[in-house]
Every structure is written in structure tokens, then in C-alpha cells.
Design a protein around this motif. Structure first.
Motif, PDB file in Angstrom:
ATOM      1  N   ILE A 110       0.826  -1.210   0.000  1.00 58.24           N
ATOM      2  CA  ILE A 110       0.000   0.000   0.000  1.00 58.24           C
ATOM      3  C   ILE A 110       0.857   1.256   0.000  1.00 58.24           C
ATOM      4  N   PHE A 113      -1.997   7.849   0.815  1.00 60.01           N
ATOM      5  CA  PHE A 113      -3.068   8.372  -0.021  1.00 60.01           C
ATOM      6  C   PHE A 113      -2.789   9.835  -0.363  1.00 60.01           C
ATOM      7  N   PRO A 115      -4.734  12.291  -2.555  1.00 64.35           N
ATOM      8  CA  PRO A 115      -5.875  12.622  -3.420  1.00 64.35           C
ATOM      9  C   PRO A 115      -5.639  13.890  -4.224  1.00 64.35           C
ATOM     10  N   LEU A 155      -2.634   7.728   6.206  1.00 58.97           N
ATOM     11  CA  LEU A 155      -3.691   6.909   5.635  1.00 58.97           C
ATOM     12  C   LEU A 155      -3.190   6.280   4.332  1.00 58.97           C
ATOM     13  N   TYR A 156      -3.358   4.959   4.223  1.00 60.56           N
ATOM     14  CA  TYR A 156      -2.988   4.220   3.025  1.00 60.56           C
ATOM     15  C   TYR A 156      -4.256   3.706   2.370  1.00 60.56           C
ATOM     16  N   GLN A 157      -4.303   3.765   1.039  1.00 59.67           N
ATOM     17  CA  GLN A 157      -5.519   3.424   0.309  1.00 59.67           C
ATOM     18  C   GLN A 157      -5.565   1.950  -0.057  1.00 59.67           C
ATOM     19  N   ASN A 159      -8.836   0.622  -1.337  1.00 60.76           N
ATOM     20  CA  ASN A 159      -9.668   0.744  -2.531  1.00 60.76           C
ATOM     21  C   ASN A 159     -10.267   2.140  -2.541  1.00 60.76           C
ATOM     22  N   LYS A 160     -11.274   2.383  -3.349  1.00 59.09           N
ATOM     23  CA  LYS A 160     -11.763   3.750  -3.558  1.00 59.09           C
ATOM     24  C   LYS A 160     -12.073   4.480  -2.260  1.00 59.09           C
ATOM     25  N   ASN A 161     -12.771   3.834  -1.328  1.00 65.35           N
ATOM     26  CA  ASN A 161     -13.192   4.512  -0.106  1.00 65.35           C
ATOM     27  C   ASN A 161     -12.560   3.951   1.167  1.00 65.35           C
ATOM     28  N   LYS A 162     -11.817   2.869   1.059  1.00 70.15           N
ATOM     29  CA  LYS A 162     -11.296   2.209   2.264  1.00 70.15           C
ATOM     30  C   LYS A 162      -9.801   2.480   2.427  1.00 70.15           C
ATOM     31  N   PHE A 163      -9.423   2.850   3.647  1.00 73.09           N
ATOM     32  CA  PHE A 163      -8.054   3.228   3.951  1.00 73.09           C
ATOM     33  C   PHE A 163      -7.612   2.552   5.243  1.00 73.09           C
ATOM     34  N   GLU A 174     -13.172   4.003   6.498  1.00 70.99           N
ATOM     35  CA  GLU A 174     -13.938   3.985   5.253  1.00 70.99           C
ATOM     36  C   GLU A 174     -14.806   5.240   5.194  1.00 70.99           C
TER      37      GLU A 174
END
Length: 203
Positions: A110, A113, A115, A155-157, A159-163, A174
Motif C-alpha cells: 500500500i 493516499f 488525493p 492513511l494508506y488506500q 480501494n476507492k473509499n477504504k483506507f 472507510e
């Protein structure tokens, strides 16, 4: 002596101290550049709330624990071992695998994040249920989870909404949306499961 964070593996993975090995480890071994194993790994099965941070110093791999870093035993190729847990790790540039006598757990590698639009995540998130709040903050384009009683955690991503945070204890975050707006997040880790926090002053 076993450190607290890695000791959780004994319970979570039902590890029994044993010198017994499964006979298919050899087919999992691959040649690698040792520098490629460095990074943060998180088991891709939701029930395993633990993670591994690996760094390489002078050609040797180390794993992060509560007090700093401890050396991994290099068995062969991409095969490493946390010796006191009898826990086998097969690490690569983009992923990994955790093996015990009875468990076979894929590891996702991972990244922090970053964004495009940090602003929609940044703010204070509150829980009246347990009378506490967390902050999501931005440092150099990376999001951190912050609490007054804990250090800031990257925070590590997943999937789209889960960290996920990665040390010393793992928390899954999430984010919750209404339309394009982030209105809160759910929080799981330790004894807490799916705790909902609401974002203050949602625009």
C-alpha cells in the motif's frame, strides 16, 4: 521478548510456535532485488487487522515494531521470516504473501493516499457515542488521521473509499459520502468495529 503489536499475530492468525514447515514454501520463492521489498503491506482479508512496514538498510530487511525496527531472517530469494513468531513472509515489488502452517494470506503493498482534492476529506470527525473526535489533516499532499491521544498516522488506500493506518496498531477507515461530499467515516480497529463518525461543518 515479543513486542505488543506483533504479538497480536498469535491470536489473529492462531499461530503455534513450531519448527514444522509446510513443504510447498520452495515453490513460492522468487529471485528479487532486496530494495524491492521495502514498503508497507496490509493483509487483503478484512478480518486481519495487522500490517507490516519493511525497510532495507545496507542490503538487509527490517520490520517495524513498537520500539523501532528488528531484523527479518532472510531465508532465500523473497522469503523472509519473523523468527519468534514462526511467521513467513514472501515479499515482492508490488505485493506479498503471509504464510503460516495453516494460513495463506495475500498482502497488498500500500501507498500513502495522495488525493487530487484533499480539501473534501480534511476536517474534524466526531462521535457522540464515545465522546471523541478525530481529525483528517493534509501534510504535503498526504492525508493523516490525527487524535489528541495518538500520533498522526498516514492513511494508506486499499480501494476507492477504504483506507488503513499501519503502525503501531492498524485501523481501517472507510469514508462515507452524500453525493460528492464526504460526510463522515466508519472506523474499525482493536475492540472497535464500524464506529461511525460525522464530519463537522460539512459544506
Amino acid at each position: 521478548m515479543k513486542n505488543a503489536a506483533l504479538s497480536i499475530a498469535d491470536v489473529v492468525l492462531n499461530i503455534k510456535n513450531s519448527d514444522e514447515e509446510v513443504d510447498d514454501y520452495e515453490e513460492l520463492v522468487e529471485k528479487i532485488d532486496i530494495e524491492d521489498v521495502e514498503g508497507d503491506y496490509f493483509p487483503s482479508k478484512d478480518e486481519f487487522f495487522m500490517s507490516f512496514t519493511i525497510k532495507v538498510v545496507d542490503g538487509k530487511a527490517f520490520i517495524k515494531n513498537d520500539y523501532g525496527y528488528e531484523p527479518l531472517v532472510h531465508v532465500a530469494g523473497n522469503h523472509f521470516k519473523i523468527e519468534h513468531l514462526n511467521l513467513n513472509l514472501f515479499l515482492n515489488r508490488e505485493s506479498g504473501l503471509l504464510r503460516t502452517k495453516d494460513k495463506h494470506v495475500p498482502l497488498a503493498k500500500i501507498q500513502p493516499f495522495k488525493p487530487i482534492n484533499c480539501e473534501k476529506f480534511i476536517g474534524q470527525y466526531e462521535s457522540k457515542e464515545i465522546d471523541t473526535s478525530y481529525d483528517i489533516i493534509n501534510r504535503d499532499g498526504v492525508l493523516y488521521l490525527s487524535h489528541s491521544r495518538h500520533d498522526e498516522q498516514v492513511l494508506y488506500q486499499l480501494n476507492k473509499n477504504k483506507f488503513v493506518t499501519n503502525a503501531p496498531f492498524t485501523f481501517v477507515v472507510e469514508f462515507i459520502y452524500e453525493g460528492d461530499h464526504v460526510t463522515g467515516f466508519s472506523f474499525s480497529g482493536g475492540r472497535v468495529k464500524n464506529l461511525k463518525l460525522t464530519k463537522a461543518n460539512v459544506n
